[in-house]
Design an enzyme around this catalytic site. Structure first.
Site, PDB file in Angstrom:
ATOM      1  N   GLU A  38       0.792  -1.243   0.000  1.00 63.85           N
ATOM      2  CA  GLU A  38       0.000   0.000   0.000  1.00 63.85           C
ATOM      3  C   GLU A  38       0.825   1.294   0.000  1.00 63.85           C
ATOM      4  OE1 GLU A  38      -2.585  -0.462   3.385  1.00 63.85           O
ATOM      5  OE2 GLU A  38      -3.673  -2.123   2.480  1.00 63.85           O
TER       6      GLU A  38
ATOM      7  N   GLU B 221      -5.975 -11.080  -1.361  1.00 65.39           N
ATOM      8  CA  GLU B 221      -6.852 -10.874  -0.191  1.00 65.39           C
ATOM      9  C   GLU B 221      -8.320 -10.822  -0.609  1.00 65.39           C
ATOM     10  OE1 GLU B 221      -5.481  -7.570   2.230  1.00 65.39           O
ATOM     11  OE2 GLU B 221      -3.392  -7.972   1.764  1.00 65.39           O
TER      12      GLU B 221
HETATM   13  C1  XIL Z   1      -6.276  -6.758   8.267  1.00 66.77           C
HETATM   14  C2  XIL Z   1      -6.526  -7.966   9.167  1.00 66.77           C
HETATM   15  O1  XIL Z   1      -7.400  -8.850   8.496  1.00 66.77           O
HETATM   16  C3  XIL Z   1      -7.132  -7.527  10.476  1.00 66.77           C
HETATM   17  O2  XIL Z   1      -7.205  -8.617  11.386  1.00 66.77           O
HETATM   18  C4  XIL Z   1      -6.270  -6.416  11.104  1.00 66.77           C
HETATM   19  O3  XIL Z   1      -6.922  -5.933  12.258  1.00 66.77           O
HETATM   20  C5  XIL Z   1      -6.059  -5.289  10.115  1.00 66.77           C
HETATM   21  O4  XIL Z   1      -5.480  -5.798   8.930  1.00 66.77           O
HETATM   22  N1  XIL Z   1      -4.957  -4.984   3.674  1.00 66.77           N
HETATM   23  C6  XIL Z   1      -3.940  -5.801   4.107  1.00 66.77           C
HETATM   24  C7  XIL Z   1      -4.172  -6.715   5.253  1.00 66.77           C
HETATM   25  O5  XIL Z   1      -2.878  -5.868   3.472  1.00 66.77           O
HETATM   26  O6  XIL Z   1      -3.019  -6.903   6.006  1.00 66.77           O
HETATM   27  C8  XIL Z   1      -5.293  -6.217   6.136  1.00 66.77           C
HETATM   28  O7  XIL Z   1      -5.547  -7.208   7.129  1.00 66.77           O
HETATM   29  C9  XIL Z   1      -6.527  -5.911   5.315  1.00 66.77           C
HETATM   30  C10 XIL Z   1      -6.247  -4.830   4.312  1.00 66.77           C
END
Ligand code: XIL
Length: 354
Positions: free
Chosen positions: A166, A277
């Protein structure tokens, strides 16, 4: 009350309608049993790896009882949801907490799964000490962080890493995320190249990824990612292998053509695509739309399978998803429901690959 002939006829019609409705909603039981012999990971083996993110004990999560059987059955790739993030693995300078990271790597090894590492450098979930003390201190901290983690896990244990997460802002400018503590510490975006070159030097056998959200949703953002990769010569200098599309998507966005175009854009740069994701924001009243949405998304993935190596869901079943907290309402984003039963969407996605 007297049961007249008319009453008898209308009761019969009602019963017949109810039966028709029940039968048309339910798949025949034997059909489900036959189909369930092929899990997702097997159905998609000719296309790409199928993964899921999960936690292995951090935050009190108990993956063994709740998720282990789904993971064993359905997926061949796993991603730690939190335990390899900077604040989890090195919250205190020099004190690496390997407990959960080791657990996920060992569990994967024992069960024949590959691991995607997530994530080495990020503006979020990172301790403030890492980027304090000026550019030289931040660079030294980044180098030590990356080298220490990559020395612990070799490419047979974690084959791919989200090196940088990001780094592009969401605003219309399509610029670097200038609010990132890494950007601030360096005074510019040169930390981007450092992250990839430290990782490549530490172990040249790893697959290195840049990972972000809204990659397919926003034309500005995807072009900014391309520009960042070009600005730092990451492809020419062989410092990057691919782009991770987080794919936290909605019921209506991005469109299949936007997804396809974005895959092509990065593949044309010589990069591999990992969907890292995947989840679909879906409230209770949108649940009927999920099957068609997953169907159209996976149709694109299969069509572009020569460019995609891996598709990972950001979770397993609807009983736990980070979206509930993030969006502020209950979400039903997966192919497996709150009771860990496969949804119709599961069969549609799975059967399309057979
Ligand atoms: C999220 C997790 O799922 C949560 O448990 C945590 O509280 C916050 O992060 N983008 C990403 C992930 O790259 O690491 C994030 O994961 C979601 C958004």
């Amino acid at each position: 009350m007297k049961f007249t002939a008319l009453n008898r006829i209308s009761s019969f019609v009602l019963l017949a309608c109810t039966l028709t409705l029940v039968l048309s909603c339910k798949r025949p039981v034997d059909e489900i049993e036959v189909l369930s012999e092929t899990p997702l990971r097997e159905a998609y083996a000719p296309f790409f790896k199928i993964g899921a993110a999960f936690a292995v004990g951090e935050y009190g999560t108990d993956f063994r009882t709740k998720y282990a059987s789904d993971i064993l059955n359905e997926y061949n790739s796993i991603t730690p949801e939190n335990c390899m993030k900077p604040d989890q693995i090195q919250g205190v300078k020099g004190q690496f907490r390997w407990t959960y990271a080791d657990r996920i790597v060992n569990w994967a090894k024992a069960n024949g799964k590959v691991v995607r590492g997530h994530t080495l450098v990020w503006h979020s979930q990172s301790p403030s000490w890492m980027t304090e003390g000026g550019e030289a201190a931040a660079r030294a901290n980044m180098k030590t962080h990356i080298e220490t983690i990559l020395a612990r896990y070799d490419e047979t244990e974690i084959y791919a890493w989200d090196v940088l997460n990001e780094a592009i802002s969401d605003d219309a400018s399509g610029s670097h995320r200038t609010s990132s503590p890494w950007y601030i510490a360096y005074g510019d975006s040169s930390y981007v190249r450092d992250a990839f070159s430290f990782a490549r030097q530490a172990n040249p056998n790893l697959q290195l990824f840049y990972n972000d959200y809204n990659v397919a949703t926003s034309l500005t953002k995807r072009n900014a990612i391309k520009a960042m990769i070009e600005e730092h010569n990451l492809v020419e200098d062989n410092l990057i292998d691919g782009i991770g599309f987080q794919a936290h998507w909605g019921i209506t966005y991005p469109s299949p053509s936007e997804i396809a175009e974005t895959i092509d854009l990065f593949a044309d740069m010589g990069l591999k695509i990992h969907i890292t994701e995947l989840d679909i924001t879906c409230n209770a009243s949108e649940r009927d739309l999920l099957e068609a949405r997953y169907d159209e998304i996976f149709a694109v993935f299969r069509e572009k399978a020569d460019k995609i190596d891996s598709v990972t869901f950001w979770g397993i079943a609807d009983d736990y998803t980070w979206l509930d907290n993030f969006k502020g309402f209950k979400n039903y984003p997966f192919l497996i429901d709150t009771k860990h039963e496969r949804k119709q969407a599961y069969y549609t996605v799975r059967d399309a690959a057979l």
